[in-house]
Scaffold this active site. Sequence first.
Site, PDB file in Angstrom:
ATOM      1  N   ILE A 164     -29.453 -54.393  15.362  1.00 24.63           N
ATOM      2  CA  ILE A 164     -28.877 -53.735  14.222  1.00 24.63           C
ATOM      3  C   ILE A 164     -27.308 -53.672  14.325  1.00 24.63           C
ATOM      4  CG2 ILE A 164     -29.556 -51.607  15.314  1.00 24.63           C
ATOM      5  CD1 ILE A 164     -30.135 -50.445  12.388  1.00 24.63           C
ATOM      6  N   VAL A 165     -26.599 -53.917  13.302  1.00 26.81           N
ATOM      7  CA  VAL A 165     -25.306 -53.621  12.999  1.00 26.81           C
ATOM      8  C   VAL A 165     -25.194 -52.277  12.418  1.00 26.81           C
ATOM      9  CG1 VAL A 165     -23.127 -54.461  12.107  1.00 26.81           C
ATOM     10  CG2 VAL A 165     -24.683 -56.149  13.042  1.00 26.81           C
ATOM     11  N   ASP A 166     -24.384 -51.147  12.905  1.00 26.11           N
ATOM     12  CA  ASP A 166     -24.125 -50.010  12.456  1.00 26.11           C
ATOM     13  C   ASP A 166     -22.747 -50.042  11.871  1.00 26.11           C
ATOM     14  OD1 ASP A 166     -24.145 -47.238  11.633  1.00 26.11           O
ATOM     15  OD2 ASP A 166     -24.903 -46.594  13.622  1.00 26.11           O
ATOM     16  N   GLU A 211     -28.237 -59.788  17.285  1.00 25.39           N
ATOM     17  CA  GLU A 211     -28.255 -58.501  17.368  1.00 25.39           C
ATOM     18  C   GLU A 211     -29.505 -57.751  16.571  1.00 25.39           C
ATOM     19  OE1 GLU A 211     -27.365 -56.036  18.772  1.00 25.39           O
ATOM     20  OE2 GLU A 211     -25.489 -55.061  18.299  1.00 25.39           O
ATOM     21  N   GLY A 217     -20.414 -51.536  13.234  1.00 25.99           N
ATOM     22  CA  GLY A 217     -20.032 -52.954  13.596  1.00 25.99           C
ATOM     23  C   GLY A 217     -19.066 -53.154  14.669  1.00 25.99           C
ATOM     24  N   ASP A 227     -34.248 -48.313  19.992  1.00 26.70           N
ATOM     25  CA  ASP A 227     -34.809 -47.326  20.588  1.00 26.70           C
ATOM     26  C   ASP A 227     -33.959 -45.875  20.254  1.00 26.70           C
ATOM     27  OD1 ASP A 227     -31.912 -47.890  21.896  1.00 26.70           O
ATOM     28  OD2 ASP A 227     -32.424 -46.386  23.302  1.00 26.70           O
TER      29      ASP A 227
HETATM   30  P1  IMP Z   1     -22.444 -50.631  16.137  1.00 28.38           P
HETATM   31  O1  IMP Z   1     -21.544 -51.009  17.314  1.00 28.38           O
HETATM   32  O2  IMP Z   1     -22.055 -49.201  15.457  1.00 28.38           O
HETATM   33  O3  IMP Z   1     -22.678 -51.523  15.135  1.00 28.38           O
HETATM   34  O4  IMP Z   1     -23.779 -50.397  16.773  1.00 28.38           O
HETATM   35  C1  IMP Z   1     -24.611 -51.268  17.129  1.00 28.38           C
HETATM   36  C2  IMP Z   1     -25.709 -51.024  18.310  1.00 28.38           C
HETATM   37  O5  IMP Z   1     -25.861 -49.593  18.199  1.00 28.38           O
HETATM   38  C3  IMP Z   1     -26.905 -51.844  18.059  1.00 28.38           C
HETATM   39  O6  IMP Z   1     -26.872 -52.886  18.878  1.00 28.38           O
HETATM   40  C4  IMP Z   1     -27.884 -50.963  18.553  1.00 28.38           C
HETATM   41  O7  IMP Z   1     -28.271 -50.975  19.779  1.00 28.38           O
HETATM   42  C5  IMP Z   1     -27.703 -49.489  18.253  1.00 28.38           C
HETATM   43  N1  IMP Z   1     -27.893 -48.805  17.002  1.00 28.38           N
HETATM   44  C6  IMP Z   1     -27.052 -48.642  15.854  1.00 28.38           C
HETATM   45  N2  IMP Z   1     -27.858 -47.981  14.909  1.00 28.38           N
HETATM   46  C7  IMP Z   1     -28.926 -47.948  15.475  1.00 28.38           C
HETATM   47  C8  IMP Z   1     -30.337 -47.196  15.137  1.00 28.38           C
HETATM   48  O8  IMP Z   1     -30.466 -46.938  13.625  1.00 28.38           O
HETATM   49  N3  IMP Z   1     -31.480 -47.262  15.995  1.00 28.38           N
HETATM   50  C9  IMP Z   1     -31.079 -47.926  17.130  1.00 28.38           C
HETATM   51  N4  IMP Z   1     -30.200 -48.275  17.539  1.00 28.38           N
HETATM   52  C10 IMP Z   1     -28.917 -48.359  16.670  1.00 28.38           C
HETATM   53 MG    MG Z   2     -28.014 -53.217  20.491  1.00 30.00          MG
END
Ligand code: IMP
Ligand code: MG
Length: 183
Positions: free
Chosen positions: A112-114, A110, A116, A169
């Site tokens: 980035i995990v934001d 992956e 989760g 992106d």
């Molecule tokens: P999550 O489901 O909130 O963990 O988000 C994960 C997905 O959101 C990642 O696979 C990224 O594609 C996208 N994402 C999260 N944070 C960012 C960021 O800072 N920049 C770009 N894409 C992000």
């Molecule tokens: Mg992604």
Amino acid sequence: MKVASEPSARLGGRKLRRILHTEEQIRDRVDELGRAIAAAYGPDDDLLLLGLLKGSFVFMADLVRRIDRPLHVDFLVVSSYGAAQVSSGQVRLLYDPRLDLAGRSVVVVEDIVDSGATVNQIFPMLADRGPKSLDLCALLYKPGAALDRAPRWVGFEAPGDFLVGYGLDCAEDLRHLPYIASL
Ligand code: IMP
Ligand code: MG
């Protein structure tokens, strides 16, 4: 930390706040991750690196070339953000190759995990297919992430800022930057 000063045509008028990780720093870290992953599996493991598109495509391409052992590569397409900078929490699986994961050692790759949410929703679906092991390698890990299971490998702890470059992106822009920057 270097201030982003690139007046480059590559940015298409967008302004970066700062560069967090240079090409060289990323290369060194990906090298370490590749060696750690190679060391984690035995000769009988059927290793599959499964990238989440689109964000992981650059990381994946570099990472697999640093893993000095047999492996296979595949991808899943998931989408959670659309054009927004805040996760919707709803993950859509846009492409699923119906991969046979039974008995295989799977590493989900992956960018980035934001929150989760993406990984938390994808992992049970993959676990249902009976892999021998299922682990996560995330290039970046944001402080607020709430994963049901900790990632086995993390490239860099990320700040809360929105990041771009090296596959990441902003509304499809800036994936092609060779470094990681904040907007
Ligand atoms: P999550 O489901 O909130 O963990 O988000 C994960 C997905 O959101 C990642 O696979 C990224 O594609 C996208 N994402 C999260 N944070 C960012 C960021 O800072 N920049 C770009 N894409 C992000
Ligand atoms: Mg992604």
